[in-house]
Design an enzyme around this catalytic site. Structure first.
Site, PDB file in Angstrom:
ATOM      1  N   CYS A 177     -30.408  -4.560  18.330  1.00 42.07           N
ATOM      2  CA  CYS A 177     -31.549  -4.922  17.493  1.00 42.07           C
ATOM      3  C   CYS A 177     -32.591  -5.597  18.381  1.00 42.07           C
ATOM      4  CB  CYS A 177     -31.101  -5.868  16.380  1.00 42.07           C
ATOM      5  SG  CYS A 177     -32.448  -6.480  15.352  1.00 42.07           S
ATOM      6  N   TYR A 213     -29.756 -14.251  17.099  1.00 41.11           N
ATOM      7  CA  TYR A 213     -29.063 -13.027  16.706  1.00 41.11           C
ATOM      8  C   TYR A 213     -29.864 -12.314  15.638  1.00 41.11           C
ATOM      9  CZ  TYR A 213     -27.420 -15.071  12.281  1.00 41.11           C
ATOM     10  OH  TYR A 213     -27.353 -15.626  11.018  1.00 41.11           O
ATOM     11  N   CYS A 214     -29.561 -11.018  15.445  1.00 37.64           N
ATOM     12  CA  CYS A 214     -30.230 -10.271  14.379  1.00 37.64           C
ATOM     13  C   CYS A 214     -29.268  -9.254  13.773  1.00 37.64           C
ATOM     14  CB  CYS A 214     -31.539  -9.655  14.855  1.00 37.64           C
ATOM     15  SG  CYS A 214     -31.420  -8.543  16.272  1.00 37.64           S
ATOM     16  N   ARG A 215     -29.653  -7.975  13.754  1.00 36.86           N
ATOM     17  CA  ARG A 215     -28.891  -6.971  12.998  1.00 36.86           C
ATOM     18  C   ARG A 215     -27.709  -6.376  13.746  1.00 36.86           C
ATOM     19  NH1 ARG A 215     -34.240  -3.723  10.895  1.00 36.86           N
ATOM     20  NH2 ARG A 215     -34.829  -5.166   9.218  1.00 36.86           N
ATOM     21  N   LEU A 264     -25.032  -9.927  12.787  1.00 36.97           N
ATOM     22  CA  LEU A 264     -24.355 -10.420  11.585  1.00 36.97           C
ATOM     23  C   LEU A 264     -23.311  -9.441  11.050  1.00 36.97           C
ATOM     24  CD1 LEU A 264     -24.249 -10.723   8.256  1.00 36.97           C
ATOM     25  CD2 LEU A 264     -24.138 -12.765   9.694  1.00 36.97           C
TER      26      LEU A 264
END
Length: 228
Positions: A183, A177-179, A207
């Site tokens: 993303c 996962y990221c932003r 997140l």
């Protein structure tokens, strides 16, 4: 008596907020600030915008009530005014996905080519992580990870993934996962991991959406947070 009705006055405020969001750089800045508070200089460095341009965008967002600011020594640190700002951007994304044909072309042309598999939902990730069935991988930069991450998540920034890929085991599925939902870090990470023989998928969003849903996050204060 004012010639402007209360309803019209309310609609004018709606329009002011919508106008503020009418620039792609401001939406990108909101996505970045959703990871944690940042100085003007840090936002400029991460987005690739000039410092003067970044400052102007931040002031516009602040006047609209979408971000707040505080002084920390020589820095002015900016953060989102609340999780409802994330909800606003999420609603904008959903409407755009459903009603704008160009959005579908972009998604199919870039994102689906890199990952056509169904992403993992927050609920599914929670259940599988608690059962020890997956490795959760945060591929954002280290300072964003320190500002807040999913409990138990390992951090290997995308730029370091190929060099550090041996730190990951192939006995568990990896969920990256990221932003946020679009993303590119997570898409590129999943593609890299699959090419190396890992079973990998991505979280359905990032997140900020995890935090906005009221789910637990972990913070690790970093000396670089807010600056460079």
């Amino acid at each position: 008596m004012s010639s402007t009705s209360p309803k019209r006055a309310v609609f004018e405020q709606f329009a002011r907020t919508a106008k503020t969001l009418g620039h792609p750089a401001r939406i990108e800045i909101i996505e970045l600030l959703a990871q944690g508070e940042r100085s003007v200089e840090a936002v400029a460095e991460r987005t690739g915008l000039a410092i003067a341009t970044t400052s102007q965008h931040l002031q516009t967002l602040k006047r609209a009530g979408l971000v707040s600011a505080r002084r920390d020594g020589k820095f002015i640190l900016y953060s989102l005014a609340g999780d409802d700002v994330i909800a606003l951007i999420s609603a904008l994304r959903v409407v755009t996905e459903q009603h704008v044909a160009e959005m579908d072309r972009i998604v199919r042309g870039y994102f689906d080519k890199r990952d056509g598999m169904e992403p993992v939902s927050r609920k599914d990730l929670l259940e599988r992580a608690r059962s020890g069935l997956v490795t959760v991988l945060d591929v954002r930069p280290a300072d964003e990870y320190a500002a807040g991450h999913i409990p138990g998540a390992a951090n290997i920034p995308l730029a370091e993934l190929e060099q550090r890929i041996d730190e990951l085991g192939k006995d568990h599925e990896i969920i990256a996962y990221c932003r946020g939902p679009y993303c590119v870090y997570a898409f590129e990470a999943v593609a890299t991991l699959r090419e190396a023989g890992f079973h990998a998928r991505r979280l359905e969003d990032g997140l900020p959406q995890w935090r906005a849903a009221g789910l637990e996050t972990v913070e690790e204060p970093s000396p670089t947070q807010g600056g460079f």
